[in-house]
Scaffold this motif. Structure first.
Motif, PDB file in Angstrom:
ATOM      1  N   THR A   1     -51.032 -15.769   9.157  1.00 35.86           N
ATOM      2  CA  THR A   1     -51.429 -14.576   8.409  1.00 35.86           C
ATOM      3  C   THR A   1     -50.213 -13.708   8.099  1.00 35.86           C
ATOM      4  O   THR A   1     -50.052 -13.236   6.964  1.00 35.86           O
ATOM      5  CB  THR A   1     -52.467 -13.760   9.221  1.00 35.86           C
ATOM      6  OG1 THR A   1     -53.604 -14.580   9.458  1.00 35.86           O
ATOM      7  CG2 THR A   1     -52.889 -12.509   8.490  1.00 35.86           C
ATOM      8  N   GLN A   2     -49.357 -13.508   9.107  1.00 36.65           N
ATOM      9  CA  GLN A   2     -48.159 -12.690   8.901  1.00 36.65           C
ATOM     10  C   GLN A   2     -47.235 -13.319   7.869  1.00 36.65           C
ATOM     11  O   GLN A   2     -46.715 -12.626   6.997  1.00 36.65           O
ATOM     12  CB  GLN A   2     -47.411 -12.482  10.221  1.00 36.65           C
ATOM     13  CG  GLN A   2     -46.283 -11.489  10.135  1.00 36.65           C
ATOM     14  CD  GLN A   2     -46.752 -10.097   9.699  1.00 36.65           C
ATOM     15  OE1 GLN A   2     -47.743  -9.588  10.188  1.00 36.65           O
ATOM     16  NE2 GLN A   2     -46.047  -9.509   8.763  1.00 36.65           N
ATOM     17  N   HIS A   3     -47.045 -14.638   7.945  1.00 30.78           N
ATOM     18  CA  HIS A   3     -46.199 -15.331   6.956  1.00 30.78           C
ATOM     19  C   HIS A   3     -46.798 -15.208   5.551  1.00 30.78           C
ATOM     20  O   HIS A   3     -46.073 -15.034   4.568  1.00 30.78           O
ATOM     21  CB  HIS A   3     -46.030 -16.807   7.338  1.00 30.78           C
ATOM     22  CG  HIS A   3     -45.012 -17.041   8.396  1.00 30.78           C
ATOM     23  ND1 HIS A   3     -45.194 -16.646   9.699  1.00 30.78           N
ATOM     24  CD2 HIS A   3     -43.783 -17.621   8.347  1.00 30.78           C
ATOM     25  CE1 HIS A   3     -44.139 -16.977  10.417  1.00 30.78           C
ATOM     26  NE2 HIS A   3     -43.257 -17.574   9.618  1.00 30.78           N
ATOM     27  N   THR A   4     -48.111 -15.311   5.464  1.00 31.35           N
ATOM     28  CA  THR A   4     -48.779 -15.201   4.165  1.00 31.35           C
ATOM     29  C   THR A   4     -48.601 -13.797   3.594  1.00 31.35           C
ATOM     30  O   THR A   4     -48.312 -13.629   2.396  1.00 31.35           O
ATOM     31  CB  THR A   4     -50.287 -15.533   4.311  1.00 31.35           C
ATOM     32  OG1 THR A   4     -50.416 -16.844   4.846  1.00 31.35           O
ATOM     33  CG2 THR A   4     -51.009 -15.446   2.980  1.00 31.35           C
ATOM     34  N   VAL A   5     -48.745 -12.780   4.448  1.00 34.44           N
ATOM     35  CA  VAL A   5     -48.552 -11.397   3.993  1.00 34.44           C
ATOM     36  C   VAL A   5     -47.112 -11.202   3.527  1.00 34.44           C
ATOM     37  O   VAL A   5     -46.865 -10.630   2.455  1.00 34.44           O
ATOM     38  CB  VAL A   5     -48.926 -10.399   5.128  1.00 34.44           C
ATOM     39  CG1 VAL A   5     -48.441  -8.987   4.803  1.00 34.44           C
ATOM     40  CG2 VAL A   5     -50.421 -10.406   5.368  1.00 34.44           C
ATOM     41  N   ASN A   6     -46.164 -11.689   4.326  1.00 36.07           N
ATOM     42  CA  ASN A   6     -44.746 -11.548   3.943  1.00 36.07           C
ATOM     43  C   ASN A   6     -44.452 -12.259   2.626  1.00 36.07           C
ATOM     44  O   ASN A   6     -43.756 -11.724   1.764  1.00 36.07           O
ATOM     45  CB  ASN A   6     -43.835 -12.088   5.042  1.00 36.07           C
ATOM     46  CG  ASN A   6     -43.852 -11.222   6.287  1.00 36.07           C
ATOM     47  OD1 ASN A   6     -44.265 -10.075   6.252  1.00 36.07           O
ATOM     48  ND2 ASN A   6     -43.397 -11.784   7.398  1.00 36.07           N
TER      49      ASN A   6
ATOM     50  N   GLN B   1     -52.493 -15.889  13.653  1.00 33.91           N
ATOM     51  CA  GLN B   1     -51.814 -14.619  13.437  1.00 33.91           C
ATOM     52  C   GLN B   1     -50.456 -14.840  12.757  1.00 33.91           C
ATOM     53  O   GLN B   1     -50.083 -14.108  11.837  1.00 33.91           O
ATOM     54  CB  GLN B   1     -51.637 -13.904  14.777  1.00 33.91           C
ATOM     55  CG  GLN B   1     -51.158 -12.484  14.665  1.00 33.91           C
ATOM     56  CD  GLN B   1     -51.113 -11.803  16.030  1.00 33.91           C
ATOM     57  OE1 GLN B   1     -50.920 -12.456  17.047  1.00 33.91           O
ATOM     58  NE2 GLN B   1     -51.284 -10.493  16.033  1.00 33.91           N
ATOM     59  N   SER B   2     -49.738 -15.860  13.187  1.00 35.50           N
ATOM     60  CA  SER B   2     -48.435 -16.169  12.593  1.00 35.50           C
ATOM     61  C   SER B   2     -48.592 -16.567  11.129  1.00 35.50           C
ATOM     62  O   SER B   2     -47.828 -16.109  10.269  1.00 35.50           O
ATOM     63  CB  SER B   2     -47.770 -17.300  13.385  1.00 35.50           C
ATOM     64  OG  SER B   2     -46.567 -17.687  12.774  1.00 35.50           O
TER      65      SER B   2
ATOM     66  N   THR C   1     -46.548 -12.999   0.262  1.00 29.43           N
ATOM     67  CA  THR C   1     -47.236 -12.309  -0.826  1.00 29.43           C
ATOM     68  C   THR C   1     -46.464 -11.058  -1.239  1.00 29.43           C
ATOM     69  O   THR C   1     -46.298 -10.774  -2.441  1.00 29.43           O
ATOM     70  CB  THR C   1     -48.668 -11.934  -0.399  1.00 29.43           C
ATOM     71  OG1 THR C   1     -49.361 -13.117  -0.017  1.00 29.43           O
ATOM     72  CG2 THR C   1     -49.425 -11.249  -1.512  1.00 29.43           C
ATOM     73  N   GLU C   2     -45.979 -10.308  -0.240  1.00 30.95           N
ATOM     74  CA  GLU C   2     -45.193  -9.104  -0.551  1.00 30.95           C
ATOM     75  C   GLU C   2     -43.910  -9.472  -1.292  1.00 30.95           C
ATOM     76  O   GLU C   2     -43.520  -8.807  -2.264  1.00 30.95           O
ATOM     77  CB  GLU C   2     -44.869  -8.337   0.736  1.00 30.95           C
ATOM     78  CG  GLU C   2     -46.062  -7.633   1.334  1.00 30.95           C
ATOM     79  CD  GLU C   2     -45.766  -6.991   2.692  1.00 30.95           C
ATOM     80  OE1 GLU C   2     -44.661  -7.208   3.245  1.00 30.95           O
ATOM     81  OE2 GLU C   2     -46.648  -6.286   3.198  1.00 30.95           O
ATOM     82  N   THR C   3     -43.248 -10.540  -0.838  1.00 34.91           N
ATOM     83  CA  THR C   3     -42.024 -10.987  -1.495  1.00 34.91           C
ATOM     84  C   THR C   3     -42.303 -11.400  -2.934  1.00 34.91           C
ATOM     85  O   THR C   3     -41.562 -11.042  -3.862  1.00 34.91           O
ATOM     86  CB  THR C   3     -41.396 -12.161  -0.713  1.00 34.91           C
ATOM     87  OG1 THR C   3     -41.117 -11.735   0.614  1.00 34.91           O
ATOM     88  CG2 THR C   3     -40.120 -12.649  -1.370  1.00 34.91           C
TER      89      THR C   3
END
Length: 133
Positions: free
Chosen positions: A95-100, A92-93, A102-104
């Protein structure tokens, strides 16, 4: 009876008598030996008590093995649950880092594209103004 049969019966009787005599001699010897050890009163253990003690011991051993197996499997299952929970949290961590990230990256790319578009528009305006003059 026939002669071979009579001989066989006679042989069987003599064999039984010899075995009986040997067992009596052995029993007398053991009795006299145990009598000297126990003061004349031979005491053999009660067969039922021996069987009961043997099976009681076996039950205790088996119960201890059962408890050990339960303890072992409980510890194993708790370990598996802990590792599974930790792996789920780690996933989960990540995944969250990857999403962040990617958004950045997408935000930076949009900024670069906007800046490039603004610069291209500015260059085009300058070129058009120069062409008009």
């Amino acid at each position: 009876m026939t002669a071979p049969t009579d001989q066989f019966v006679d042989f069987a009787k003599r064999s039984q008598e010899a075995v009986t005599a040997a067992v009596r001699t052995w029993a007398d010897t053991v009795q006299s030996y145990t009598g000297s050890l126990t003061g004349g009163q031979p005491k053999l253990p009660d067969a039922h008590a021996v069987v009961d003690r043997t099976f009681d011991f076996a039950e205790k051993v088996l119960e201890n093995q059962r408890q050990f197996a339960h303890t072992l499997f409980t510890a194993g299952f708790q370990t598996v649950e802990t590792v599974t929970d930790q792996a789920a949290r780690a996933a989960q961590s990540v995944t969250q880092h990857t999403v962040n990230a990617t958004e950045t990256a997408a935000d930076k790319a949009a900024t670069v594209v906007d800046e490039a578009g603004d610069k291209a528009a500015s260059t085009a305006r300058t070129a058009r103004n120069a062409a008009k003059s």
